[in-house]
Write a protein that holds these residues in place. Structure first.
Motif, PDB file in Angstrom:
ATOM      1  N   ALA A 220       0.842  -1.199   0.000  1.00 43.17           N
ATOM      2  CA  ALA A 220       0.000   0.000   0.000  1.00 43.17           C
ATOM      3  C   ALA A 220       0.882   1.256   0.000  1.00 43.17           C
ATOM      4  N   PRO A 221       0.287   2.452  -0.214  1.00 44.42           N
ATOM      5  CA  PRO A 221       1.093   3.667  -0.361  1.00 44.42           C
ATOM      6  C   PRO A 221       2.127   3.905   0.734  1.00 44.42           C
ATOM      7  N   GLN A 222       1.725   3.855   2.011  1.00 47.48           N
ATOM      8  CA  GLN A 222       2.688   4.171   3.062  1.00 47.48           C
ATOM      9  C   GLN A 222       3.789   3.114   3.193  1.00 47.48           C
ATOM     10  N   PRO A 223       3.451   1.826   3.255  1.00 50.15           N
ATOM     11  CA  PRO A 223       4.531   0.824   3.275  1.00 50.15           C
ATOM     12  C   PRO A 223       5.426   0.882   2.040  1.00 50.15           C
ATOM     13  N   PHE A 224       4.844   1.200   0.891  1.00 48.53           N
ATOM     14  CA  PHE A 224       5.633   1.305  -0.333  1.00 48.53           C
ATOM     15  C   PHE A 224       6.613   2.479  -0.224  1.00 48.53           C
ATOM     16  N   ALA A 225       6.164   3.600   0.313  1.00 45.14           N
ATOM     17  CA  ALA A 225       7.047   4.763   0.483  1.00 45.14           C
ATOM     18  C   ALA A 225       8.209   4.415   1.412  1.00 45.14           C
ATOM     19  N   GLU A 226       7.928   3.714   2.492  1.00 46.04           N
ATOM     20  CA  GLU A 226       8.975   3.310   3.431  1.00 46.04           C
ATOM     21  C   GLU A 226       9.949   2.335   2.777  1.00 46.04           C
ATOM     22  N   PHE A 227       9.416   1.418   1.983  1.00 41.47           N
ATOM     23  CA  PHE A 227      10.242   0.453   1.265  1.00 41.47           C
ATOM     24  C   PHE A 227      11.168   1.172   0.284  1.00 41.47           C
ATOM     25  N   GLN A 228      10.643   2.142  -0.465  1.00 44.50           N
ATOM     26  CA  GLN A 228      11.455   2.882  -1.425  1.00 44.50           C
ATOM     27  C   GLN A 228      12.611   3.593  -0.736  1.00 44.50           C
ATOM     28  N   ARG A 229      12.339   4.248   0.386  1.00 44.39           N
ATOM     29  CA  ARG A 229      13.409   4.960   1.101  1.00 44.39           C
ATOM     30  C   ARG A 229      14.478   3.987   1.601  1.00 44.39           C
ATOM     31  N   ALA A 230      14.059   2.845   2.118  1.00 46.65           N
ATOM     32  CA  ALA A 230      15.023   1.851   2.601  1.00 46.65           C
ATOM     33  C   ALA A 230      15.873   1.313   1.450  1.00 46.65           C
ATOM     34  N   GLU A 231      15.258   1.098   0.293  1.00 47.16           N
ATOM     35  CA  GLU A 231      15.989   0.618  -0.874  1.00 47.16           C
ATOM     36  C   GLU A 231      17.006   1.650  -1.356  1.00 47.16           C
ATOM     37  N   ILE A 232      16.648   2.926  -1.299  1.00 47.77           N
ATOM     38  CA  ILE A 232      17.585   3.989  -1.692  1.00 47.77           C
ATOM     39  C   ILE A 232      18.798   3.988  -0.776  1.00 47.77           C
ATOM     40  N   GLU A 233      18.579   3.868   0.520  1.00 46.73           N
ATOM     41  CA  GLU A 233      19.698   3.862   1.461  1.00 46.73           C
ATOM     42  C   GLU A 233      20.589   2.644   1.247  1.00 46.73           C
ATOM     43  N   ARG A 234      19.992   1.497   0.967  1.00 41.03           N
ATOM     44  CA  ARG A 234      20.781   0.292   0.709  1.00 41.03           C
ATOM     45  C   ARG A 234      21.633   0.477  -0.544  1.00 41.03           C
ATOM     46  N   ALA A 235      21.037   1.029  -1.619  1.00 39.58           N
ATOM     47  CA  ALA A 235      21.782   1.245  -2.856  1.00 39.58           C
ATOM     48  C   ALA A 235      22.919   2.246  -2.640  1.00 39.58           C
ATOM     49  N   ARG A 236      22.667   3.298  -1.875  1.00 36.17           N
ATOM     50  CA  ARG A 236      23.712   4.287  -1.603  1.00 36.17           C
ATOM     51  C   ARG A 236      24.890   3.655  -0.863  1.00 36.17           C
ATOM     52  N   ARG A 237      24.589   2.794   0.078  1.00 40.48           N
ATOM     53  CA  ARG A 237      25.658   2.156   0.839  1.00 40.48           C
ATOM     54  C   ARG A 237      26.525   1.300  -0.069  1.00 40.48           C
ATOM     55  N   VAL A 238      25.897   0.539  -0.979  1.00 39.46           N
ATOM     56  CA  VAL A 238      26.663  -0.307  -1.889  1.00 39.46           C
ATOM     57  C   VAL A 238      27.500   0.547  -2.833  1.00 39.46           C
ATOM     58  N   VAL A 239      26.924   1.636  -3.337  1.00 41.08           N
ATOM     59  CA  VAL A 239      27.652   2.528  -4.245  1.00 41.08           C
ATOM     60  C   VAL A 239      28.888   3.105  -3.557  1.00 41.08           C
TER      61      VAL A 239
END
Length: 323
Positions: A295-314
Motif C-alpha cells: 500500500a502507499p505508506q509501506p511502499f514509500a517506506e520500502f522505497q526509502r530503505a531501498e535507496i539507502e541500501r543502494a547508496r551504501r553499496v555505491v
C-alpha cells in the motif's frame, strides 16, 4: 463549486474537503495515462498493460500506456513529475528510476521521493547470475574462487545501474573484486555474455531465460529466497555460500506528488483488489515473478530503505557518481 468569501477557515477547509471527496467519487471520468520508462515488451511495459486492461474494465475509462524510454529513465520520470497531480497520470516504474538512479547519479532532473506519491508496489522478479555456455565456471563457488585468486581479472557486464549495484553487493559479500563493463541495456549485456566477451552478468529472470533455454548461457545461481520453477535445478545464491543474499527487480506505480487523498485512496483500493486476485498472481507468475503488493505508506517506506541500501553499496564499491 462556488464558495462565499470571508468564511471561517475551519468551514472553508471542510467545504474544500467535501468538494475533493465528491470529485473523487466520479474519478476517473476521462482517460488515464500510464507512463513507462522502458520500451514495449519490457517487464514494466507488460505490467503496465496488464494494469491498464483491468483498470479500464473496472472504471469504464481508457487507461493508455505511454512508453517513453531512454536517457536512463530520465525522460519518463521527468514527464510524470511535471504532470498535474490530478490522478490522470501514473508512472509504472522499476527500481532503476526510483531507487538506483538516486544512488548512482550525481544530479537527477527529478526527485525520486519528493516529486512522486507512491501508490502501489506491484511485483518483484528474482535476478539470476549467468555465465557463457562454455564458461569454466560450473558453480558460483567456482567463480568466487577464481576472482579471489586473481582480483580484477574477471569482468562482468551490467545492463542497468540496478544490476551493477546487485553485483557489487555480491562482490562485497564475498570480498572479491572484478572489472565492470557497463552496457546500454540488458539485451546488449546478455548478447555479449552469450558471445563470451564478458565473464558473467546478472539480470532478472525473464531476461535470461530465452538464452538459457537456447543453450547460449548457463545459470549459476538465483538471487531469491528459494529456488524458482523456471530453473528448479539451479541453487540460490544463499545455497551457493552467500548466506542471506537476495536481489530482485521490482515494479510499482506512482502518482505525481500532491495527488488529492481521496483520489489516492480510490486508485489504491482498486489496485489492491486487482493484485490480490488470481488473475494478477497468474500473470506475474508467467513473467517469472511474484506479486509483491504494498500500500502507499509501506511502499514509500520500502522505497526509502531501498535507496539507502543502494547508496551504501555505491559508496562501498566506489562505483562513482555519473553526471
Amino acid at each position: 463549486m462556488t464558495i462565499p468569501r470571508f468564511l471561517p477557515r475551519w468551514l472553508l477547509a471542510l467545504l474544500l474537503g467535501c468538494a475533493a471527496t465528491l470529485a473523487a467519487a466520479d474519478y476517473p471520468d476521462k482517460p488515464v495515462k500510464l507512463i513507462v520508462s522502458l520500451p514495449p515488451g519490457s517487464g514494466a511495459d507488460t505490467t503496465a498493460r496488464f494494469l491498464a486492461r483491468h483498470l479500464s474494465e473496472k472504471f469504464g475509462q481508457p487507461f493508455l500506456v505511454d512508453n517513453r524510454p531512454g536517457a536512463d529513465s530520465f525522460i519518463a520520470a521527468r514527464a510524470v513529475a511535471a504532470s498535474p497531480p490530478d490522478g490522470y497520470t501514473l508512472f509504472v516504474a522499476s527500481n532503476s528510476p526510483m531507487v538506483t538512479n538516486v544512488a548512482v547519479f550525481r544530479q537527477l532532473p527529478y526527485d525520486a521521493v519528493k516529486d512522486f506519491q507512491p501508490l502501489a508496489r506491484i511485483a518483484r522478479f528474482p535476478m539470476v547470475l549467468v555465465v557463457p555456455a562454455n564458461s569454466p565456471f560450473k558453480t558460483l563457488q567456482d567463480l568466487v574462487a577464481a576472482a579471489r585468486q586473481a582480483p580484477g581479472k574477471l569482468n562482468f557486464g551490467s545492463g542497468t545501474a540496478t544490476y551493477r549495484v546487485a553485483l557489487e553487493l555480491l562482490h562485497e559479500r564475498n570480498q572479491i573484486k572484478a572489472t565492470a563493463v557497463p552496457y546500454r541495456g540488458t539485451s546488449a549485456a546478455m548478447t555479449d555474455l552469450a558471445g563470451g566477451n564478458i565473464d558473467y552478468t546478472m539480470a532478472e529472470v525473464s531476461a535470461v531465460m530465452p538464452l538459457v533455454r537456447g543453450g547460449r548461457v548457463r545459470a549459476l545461481a538465483v538471487a531469491a529466497g528459494e529456488r524458482i520453477k523456471e530453473l528448479p535445478e539451479v541453487p540460490t545464491v544463499s545455497e551457493s555460500g552467500t548466506a542471506g543474499y537476495e536481489s530482485y527487480a521490482w515494479t510499482g506505480v506512482f502518482f505525481p506528488a500532491n495527488v488529492p487523498p481521496p483520489v489516492l485512496a480510490r486508485m489504491s483500493q482498486a489496485i489492491k483488489e486487482l493484485m490480490e486476485g488470481d488473475d494478477a498472481k497468474a500473470f506475474i507468475a508467467a513473467q517469472g515473478g511474484t506479486v509483491f503488493y504494498g500500500a502507499p505508506q509501506p511502499f514509500a517506506e520500502f522505497q526509502r530503505a531501498e535507496i539507502e541500501r543502494a547508496r551504501r553499496v555505491v559508496r562501498s564499491a566506489n562505483i562513482g557518481y555519473e553526471d
